[in-house]
Design an enzyme around this catalytic site. Sequence first.
Site, PDB file in Angstrom:
ATOM      1  N   ARG A 168       0.732  -1.536   0.390  1.00  0.00           N
ATOM      2  CA  ARG A 168      -0.281  -0.290   0.397  1.00  0.00           C
ATOM      3  C   ARG A 168       0.852   1.020  -0.007  1.00  0.00           C
ATOM      4  O   ARG A 168       2.222   1.449  -0.197  1.00  0.00           O
ATOM      5  CB  ARG A 168      -1.022   0.201   0.810  1.00  0.00           C
ATOM      6  N   ASN A 198      -5.408   7.060   4.793  1.00  0.00           N
ATOM      7  CA  ASN A 198      -5.169   6.291   5.641  1.00  0.00           C
ATOM      8  C   ASN A 198      -3.931   6.449   5.804  1.00  0.00           C
ATOM      9  O   ASN A 198      -2.309   6.313   5.342  1.00  0.00           O
ATOM     10  CB  ASN A 198      -4.948   4.706   5.620  1.00  0.00           C
ATOM     11  N   GLU A 199      -3.301   7.293   7.283  1.00  0.00           N
ATOM     12  CA  GLU A 199      -1.914   7.439   7.874  1.00  0.00           C
ATOM     13  C   GLU A 199      -1.329   7.911   6.649  1.00  0.00           C
ATOM     14  O   GLU A 199       0.251   7.214   6.500  1.00  0.00           O
ATOM     15  CB  GLU A 199      -1.512   5.733   8.005  1.00  0.00           C
ATOM     16  N   GLU A 249      -7.478   4.202  15.544  1.00  0.00           N
ATOM     17  CA  GLU A 249      -7.178   2.844  15.955  1.00  0.00           C
ATOM     18  C   GLU A 249      -6.325   2.545  17.222  1.00  0.00           C
ATOM     19  O   GLU A 249      -5.435   3.269  17.224  1.00  0.00           O
ATOM     20  CB  GLU A 249      -6.078   1.896  14.508  1.00  0.00           C
ATOM     21  N   GLU A 253      -1.277  -9.167   7.787  1.00  0.00           N
ATOM     22  CA  GLU A 253      -1.801  -8.717   8.701  1.00  0.00           C
ATOM     23  C   GLU A 253      -2.419  -9.461  10.005  1.00  0.00           C
ATOM     24  O   GLU A 253      -3.420  -9.248  10.655  1.00  0.00           O
ATOM     25  CB  GLU A 253      -2.618  -7.300   8.936  1.00  0.00           C
ATOM     26  N   GLN A 254      -2.041 -10.907   9.395  1.00  0.00           N
ATOM     27  CA  GLN A 254      -2.800 -12.034   9.494  1.00  0.00           C
ATOM     28  C   GLN A 254      -2.092 -12.418  11.215  1.00  0.00           C
ATOM     29  O   GLN A 254      -3.377 -13.343  11.870  1.00  0.00           O
ATOM     30  CB  GLN A 254      -2.750 -13.329   8.466  1.00  0.00           C
ATOM     31  N   MET A 255      -1.595 -12.089  11.102  1.00  0.00           N
ATOM     32  CA  MET A 255      -0.685 -12.535  13.058  1.00  0.00           C
ATOM     33  C   MET A 255      -1.007 -10.678  13.482  1.00  0.00           C
ATOM     34  O   MET A 255      -0.928 -10.864  15.110  1.00  0.00           O
ATOM     35  CB  MET A 255       0.729 -12.286  13.342  1.00  0.00           C
ATOM     36  N   HIS A 256      -2.253  -9.871  13.286  1.00  0.00           N
ATOM     37  CA  HIS A 256      -2.537  -8.295  14.023  1.00  0.00           C
ATOM     38  C   HIS A 256      -4.039  -8.498  14.301  1.00  0.00           C
ATOM     39  O   HIS A 256      -4.662  -9.508  14.131  1.00  0.00           O
ATOM     40  CB  HIS A 256      -2.615  -7.531  13.198  1.00  0.00           C
TER      41      HIS A 256
END
Length: 643
Positions: free
Chosen positions: A103, A141-142, A313, A361-364
């Site tokens: 991104r 975003n950010e 967030e 981000e599956q570990m988030h």
Amino acid sequence: MKLGCCYFPEHWPEAMWAEDARRMAEMGLSLVRIGEFAWSRIEPLPGQFEWDWLDRAIAVLHEAGLEVVLCTPTATPPKWLVDHMPDMVAIDQEGRPRGFGSRRHYCFSHEGYRDQAARITEALAQRYGNHPAITAWQTDNEYGCHDTVLSFSDAAADRFRAWLCARYRDVGTLNTAWGNVFWSMEYGSFDEVDPPNLTVTEANPAHWLDYRRFASDEVVSFNRAQTDILRRHSPGRDVTHNFMGFFTEFDHHDVGRDLDVATWDSYPLGFLEQFWFSDEEKSAFLRQGHPDIAAFHHDIYRGCSAGRWGVMEQQPGPVNWARFNPAPLPGMVALWTLEAYAHGAEFTAYFRWRQAPFAQEQMHAGLLRPDSSDAEGAAEARKAADAIALLGEQKTAKAPVALVFSYESAWVCGVQPQGQSFRYLELAFEWYSAVRRRGLDVDIVSPDADLSEYSAVIVPTLPIARASFAAKLAALECPVLIGPRSGSKTESFCIPKDLPPGELQAIMPVAIGRVESLRNGAAEAGDGWTISRWREDVASELEPEFTLLDGRGIVYASANYRYVAAWPDRALLDLLVAKIADEAGMHLLALPEGLRIRRSASHIFAFNYTDSPIETASLGLGAPVFGEALIGPANVTVWAEPT
Ligand code: GAL
């Protein structure tokens, strides 16, 4: 304060949406942010919009009674767009294009991408601008995440030249301002000026500073193009952007002027791990985050948008992006939430609703696990919601202390650190922390802010101190603490004619003849304190107020002003805070290690950032209205402010 979450309907089968929305409301959430990365689903092919799914998602959320914050999806331009306009990607400092596949690959300066961003913003705003579910918009975003403010593309070079031309009018003025006679760097026209990367050794610091100013202005104008469109099509809705933590690459005060509400993304454990904190602090606050990290940002962002702010967030469990990603101590997610509430946030939204089992981000963590069962954060969100319902609305009280924070100062220190460890953010944070350790609240404000109502003003450093700022300080009667390097540069990054602190000599009769930076571990001792990293030789008629053991002056006082000519340690900061508190009549608390206090207009909140209980009876606040006088680890206790 409302609670909410960040939700990605496009990540889940439509059959799950209604149950998700129902559970959000049941958990005490009333706001949901969506859409920031959904461009490829909104417009899968050029000009071919697929609104149906988004219409239905918004309807489902609305039916569950949730307010929707809808985002423009410009942080993730889709593949077809990049293929159609390959030069829209940013170019990094080494001259490499930033590839597709994650991104934020766009260049802020690319005119074609600016048109595309305006086009998709307009399409969304036209469709949903008056939708009753939409109460606010988030732009992009950010901005700047993943080091994306600076781009060294041809598009950026072109716009930089135009920016320089508007600023200097003729190239001779630029040559003189920058001192380009040094090393034969003079230009014959603005067209000859390139971005300052890829030079053999360092480029002229004046060149870098102007590039940073330019890049910041690019973020401002990129954002403003969106806020203008959103306001045109969606009257009465707030517009926000979610800023980051410990991030100074563009001027957030400038972007904030175009927002109704400044929001930021709070990841205290990730920030503790990624930033300068010592190993001892990283261990002591492993599962809590340093006790000033969240508050520091709440106080910064409250100062970025006329006092209206929120947390877009909030970390609900382990994140995925730091070097190490511990789980928060039980209680911390609720504590962080209530700390935002005590600082006057309008809302706190958790990132994210459900942990995604796929992609980066599956570990988030989310509030839910990938299988939809409640994760640890869910119970904490409920706990926070109950506390907020019990305690009611909190109005922000003006803090006694103002800390002057400037993005330009961060750029100056970054462009020419002179000593590797001179980090602007760290210096500001240390001074902030010194005040918070004694139980005082702080407003972190821009140099343009009105300082007249504060009991004390702290300027950790302001290298470019303009005459208007010096005049503002001169009008103050409260104690003013001014840190090293203040007034050490002119507008165009030169040493001021009468030596530093330049314009500040009007209030502080000192001249800095020489500075030195010290390597890590080197320190010089005063009486019970030390200085390290940075020290200035001060010439002055004044007798120093604090000297090193060998007699060299470190702190000079003149009327209500003090100048600190070194990087102070915590002991010296404590002494200085005690002095200004005494002079200003501010009552200091002796807070136990790891405890922090925040006062709203009606309540006093205490936050235990340690992993053991803390007795608060000695603070003399009486019987709490929430929580216990013996505050458990990661717990919050609240007293009513005496009337
Ligand atoms: C933020 C970002 C989110 C997500 C999150 C993970 O920086 O805005 O999209 O990536 O971090 O912690």
